[in-house]
Design an enzyme around this catalytic site. Structure first.
Site, PDB file in Angstrom:
ATOM      1  N   ASP A 166       8.164  13.535 -36.425  1.00  0.00           N
ATOM      2  CA  ASP A 166       9.316  14.407 -36.670  1.00  0.00           C
ATOM      3  C   ASP A 166      10.514  14.046 -35.793  1.00  0.00           C
ATOM      4  OD1 ASP A 166       7.545  15.927 -38.335  1.00  0.00           O
ATOM      5  OD2 ASP A 166       6.776  16.852 -36.508  1.00  0.00           O
TER       6      ASP A 166
ATOM      7  N   LYS B  21      12.957  10.288 -38.340  1.00  0.00           N
ATOM      8  CA  LYS B  21      12.786   8.949 -38.933  1.00  0.00           C
ATOM      9  C   LYS B  21      13.449   8.866 -40.300  1.00  0.00           C
ATOM     10  CE  LYS B  21       8.221   8.671 -38.570  1.00  0.00           C
ATOM     11  NZ  LYS B  21       7.863   9.733 -37.623  1.00  0.00           N
TER      12      LYS B  21
ATOM     13  N   GLY C  10       6.300  13.528 -43.720  1.00  0.00           N
ATOM     14  CA  GLY C  10       7.380  14.290 -44.339  1.00  0.00           C
ATOM     15  C   GLY C  10       8.701  13.740 -43.860  1.00  0.00           C
ATOM     16  N   HIS C  11       9.407  13.044 -44.729  1.00  0.00           N
ATOM     17  CA  HIS C  11      10.700  12.488 -44.341  1.00  0.00           C
ATOM     18  C   HIS C  11      11.813  13.235 -45.058  1.00  0.00           C
ATOM     19  CE1 HIS C  11       8.744   8.428 -43.037  1.00  0.00           C
ATOM     20  NE2 HIS C  11       8.518   9.413 -42.213  1.00  0.00           N
TER      21      HIS C  11
ATOM     22  N   GLN D  64       4.300   9.329 -39.157  1.00  0.00           N
ATOM     23  CA  GLN D  64       3.771   9.888 -37.910  1.00  0.00           C
ATOM     24  C   GLN D  64       4.375   9.110 -36.720  1.00  0.00           C
ATOM     25  OE1 GLN D  64       0.940   9.121 -40.388  1.00  0.00           O
ATOM     26  NE2 GLN D  64       1.797  10.931 -41.310  1.00  0.00           N
TER      27      GLN D  64
ATOM     28  N   LYS E 107       5.773  26.057 -37.215  1.00  0.00           N
ATOM     29  CA  LYS E 107       6.744  26.019 -36.126  1.00  0.00           C
ATOM     30  C   LYS E 107       6.333  24.885 -35.178  1.00  0.00           C
ATOM     31  CE  LYS E 107       8.820  29.265 -32.903  1.00  0.00           C
ATOM     32  NZ  LYS E 107       8.761  30.581 -32.308  1.00  0.00           N
TER      33      LYS E 107
HETATM   34  P1  IMP Z   1      -3.458  14.591 -40.248  1.00  0.00           P
HETATM   35  O1  IMP Z   1      -2.595  13.375 -40.219  1.00  0.00           O
HETATM   36  O2  IMP Z   1      -3.128  15.520 -41.400  1.00  0.00           O
HETATM   37  O3  IMP Z   1      -4.924  14.271 -40.169  1.00  0.00           O
HETATM   38  O4  IMP Z   1      -3.123  15.448 -38.934  1.00  0.00           O
HETATM   39  C1  IMP Z   1      -3.454  14.985 -37.619  1.00  0.00           C
HETATM   40  C2  IMP Z   1      -2.359  15.307 -36.623  1.00  0.00           C
HETATM   41  O5  IMP Z   1      -1.186  14.555 -36.958  1.00  0.00           O
HETATM   42  C3  IMP Z   1      -1.909  16.776 -36.630  1.00  0.00           C
HETATM   43  O6  IMP Z   1      -1.551  17.124 -35.300  1.00  0.00           O
HETATM   44  C4  IMP Z   1      -0.673  16.772 -37.509  1.00  0.00           C
HETATM   45  O7  IMP Z   1       0.182  17.836 -37.224  1.00  0.00           O
HETATM   46  C5  IMP Z   1      -0.074  15.428 -37.126  1.00  0.00           C
HETATM   47  N1  IMP Z   1       0.787  14.855 -38.165  1.00  0.00           N
HETATM   48  C6  IMP Z   1       0.404  14.243 -39.307  1.00  0.00           C
HETATM   49  N2  IMP Z   1       1.478  13.841 -39.985  1.00  0.00           N
HETATM   50  C7  IMP Z   1       2.558  14.169 -39.275  1.00  0.00           C
HETATM   51  C8  IMP Z   1       3.975  13.963 -39.446  1.00  0.00           C
HETATM   52  O8  IMP Z   1       4.447  13.356 -40.408  1.00  0.00           O
HETATM   53  N3  IMP Z   1       4.766  14.462 -38.465  1.00  0.00           N
HETATM   54  C9  IMP Z   1       4.264  15.090 -37.372  1.00  0.00           C
HETATM   55  N4  IMP Z   1       2.970  15.276 -37.164  1.00  0.00           N
HETATM   56  C10 IMP Z   1       2.124  14.820 -38.110  1.00  0.00           C
END
Ligand code: IMP
Length: 429
Positions: free
Chosen positions: A13, A16, A40-41, A223, A303
């Site tokens: 977040d 990007k 999520g972009h 991520q 949040k």
């Molecule tokens: P997962 O990728 O859904 O397995 O989640 C694992 C961890 O990565 C969690 O803490 C999510 O909140 C975090 N996470 C996954 N995708 C994103 C992203 O695009 N932005 C921020 N955190 C992410």
């Protein structure tokens, strides 16, 4: 060398979406290489806001966009996203989108398993996005996953489904859950296959042809390095490698083809989900950062946790991620602070550390060591040149460069594509 990889340098977040869109404008091909629709972009173009999850950002400008083999693909989510952006005026066709045939599929069983593990009383709760990403990667390394290419040959699907369900149904029997019906899964896959097939292609061959033609390729990370399965805050991480090295493995190109790695970092820190966060501010400062920065998750709406900039972490991710230069985002969120803290080390018992220890127990006992800087108390929002920045804001940026050991290549001062100060165009060098 004109190819660029963009990766997050914190916990995701970092903004990007905007930087990738800015670079996608200059690229001829855009490639996703890990993650899935957990990403999520958010991209703002003029008065339109696009939210992309699985689609590479290149689709916004109609650039050839590749979903590489390192991505885990939920085919239902993909079609839904194509329809959603289509309704907003973006046409995604097999001319613009190629889906790697050797990418792994995310199935309803993966989503369900992610949900069950994340249920509030589960000991395995990590705060995931519940998109089935972890369970899909588990099946990939377990060598029982279904891949995109399997949709091409429905006759071979029953045997592959049986192999997959032998594992899942054994687990389900053990936990008293209802077994998955192979027939229903087969029907669902047969139903979706003809809609996915037009997009199927070969990521590595696409990239090889683009490279030979001298095209500029943008590798779009999702991520961030602190969520990397190896280099992140394990086990509170995602299930893929998010470092720049993965851009090569996750798309089928050699590592030397990536000429520049741009790391994105916010001017402060946020995190969603569980896990350590040394500079987290569980107070008015954290609330203020969250409110000014509109810190709510793009995918889950959660949040975000907020805190001061942690130079120890970004110095570390610069090294492990292979970052050449950074894009510093959301500087304007700090416009209304009298003083600003920057973490420059961690106190652990009688030692001061300049890195994050790998041991979770030690991570929990760290006390950040802060350096206090004067704020600038004036607006940097929308600045497009250094001359428009107050002296204290420039001091802040320079101190961050010094602490993390990497230069600022881009400075972003609002969500708008054009509100960017360019020190160095990563494609040009
Ligand atoms: P997962 O990728 O859904 O397995 O989640 C694992 C961890 O990565 C969690 O803490 C999510 O909140 C975090 N996470 C996954 N995708 C994103 C992203 O695009 N932005 C921020 N955190 C992410």
């Amino acid at each position: 060398m004109s190819n660029v990889a963009v990766i997050g340098a914190q916990w995701g977040d970092e903004g990007k979406g905007k930087i990738i869109d800015w670079l996608a404008n200059r690229a001829e091909m855009v490639v996703r290489f890990q993650g899935g629709n957990n990403a999520g972009h958010t991209i703002v173009v003029g008065d339109k806001t696009y939210k992309l999850s699985l689609l590479p950002s290149g689709v916004i400008q109609g650039k050839r966009s590749i979903i590489g083999n390192g991505v885990v693909v939920d085919p239902w989510a993909l079609l839904e996203e194509i329809a959603r952006v289509g309704a907003a005026g973006l046409r995604v066709t097999p001319d613009t989108l190629v889906l790697a045939e050797n990418a792994v599929l995310v199935l309803p069983i993966h989503r369900e398993l992610d949900e069950v593990r994340e249920s509030s009383n589960s000991v395995q709760r990590l705060g995931t996005t519940k998109r089935g990403i972890g369970p899909a990667y588990e099946d990939k390394v377990g060598r029982r996953a279904l891949r995109v290419v399997d949709l091409k040959d429905p006759a071979s699907l029953p045997a592959k489904i049986d192999r997959l369900l032998a594992h899942h149904n054994a687990l389900r029997r053990g936990s008293g859950a209802e077994e998955i019906d192979a027939g229903a899964l087969l029907e669902a896959l047969k139903e979706i296959a003809p809609k996915i097939l037009p997009y199927i292609g070969s990521s590595w061959r696409e990239l090889d042809a683009a490279r030979r033609a001298g095209k500029r390729i943008l590798f779009e990370g999702a991520q961030a390095v602190l969520l990397d399965i190896d280099h992140g805050t394990y086990p509170y991480v995602t299930s893929s490698n998010t470092v720049a090295g993965q851009a090569a493995a996750g798309s089928g190109i050699g590592p030397r083809q990536i000429g520049y790695v741009l790391g994105i970092t916010k001017s402060y820190t946020t995190r969603v989900g569980e896990g350590p966060f040394p500079t987290e501010q569980l107070n008015d400062i954290g609330e203020k950062l969250g409110a000014r920065g509109n810190e709510f998750g793009t995918v889950t709406g959660r949040k975000r946790r907020c805190g001061w900039f942690d130079s120890v972490l970004v110095r570390q991710t610069t090294i492990t991620g292979g970052i050449d230069g950074i894009a510093l985002t959301k500087l304007d969120i700090l416009d209304a602070f009298e003083t600003i803290e920057v973490c420059v080390g961690y106190q652990l018992d009688d030692k001061v550390l300049d890195y994050l220890p790998a041991d979770a127990n030690e991570q929990a006992r760290l006390t950040p060591v802060y350096e206090t800087m004067d704020g600038w108390n004036s607006s940097t929002r929308g600045a497009r040149s250094w001359a428009q920045l107050p002296a204290n804001a420039i001091k802040y940026v320079r101190r961050i460069e010094e602490l993390i050991g990497a230069p600022v290549a881009l400075l972003s001062t609002s969500p708008d594509r054009d509100d960017t100060i360019t020190v160095r165009d990563p494609f040009v060098g």
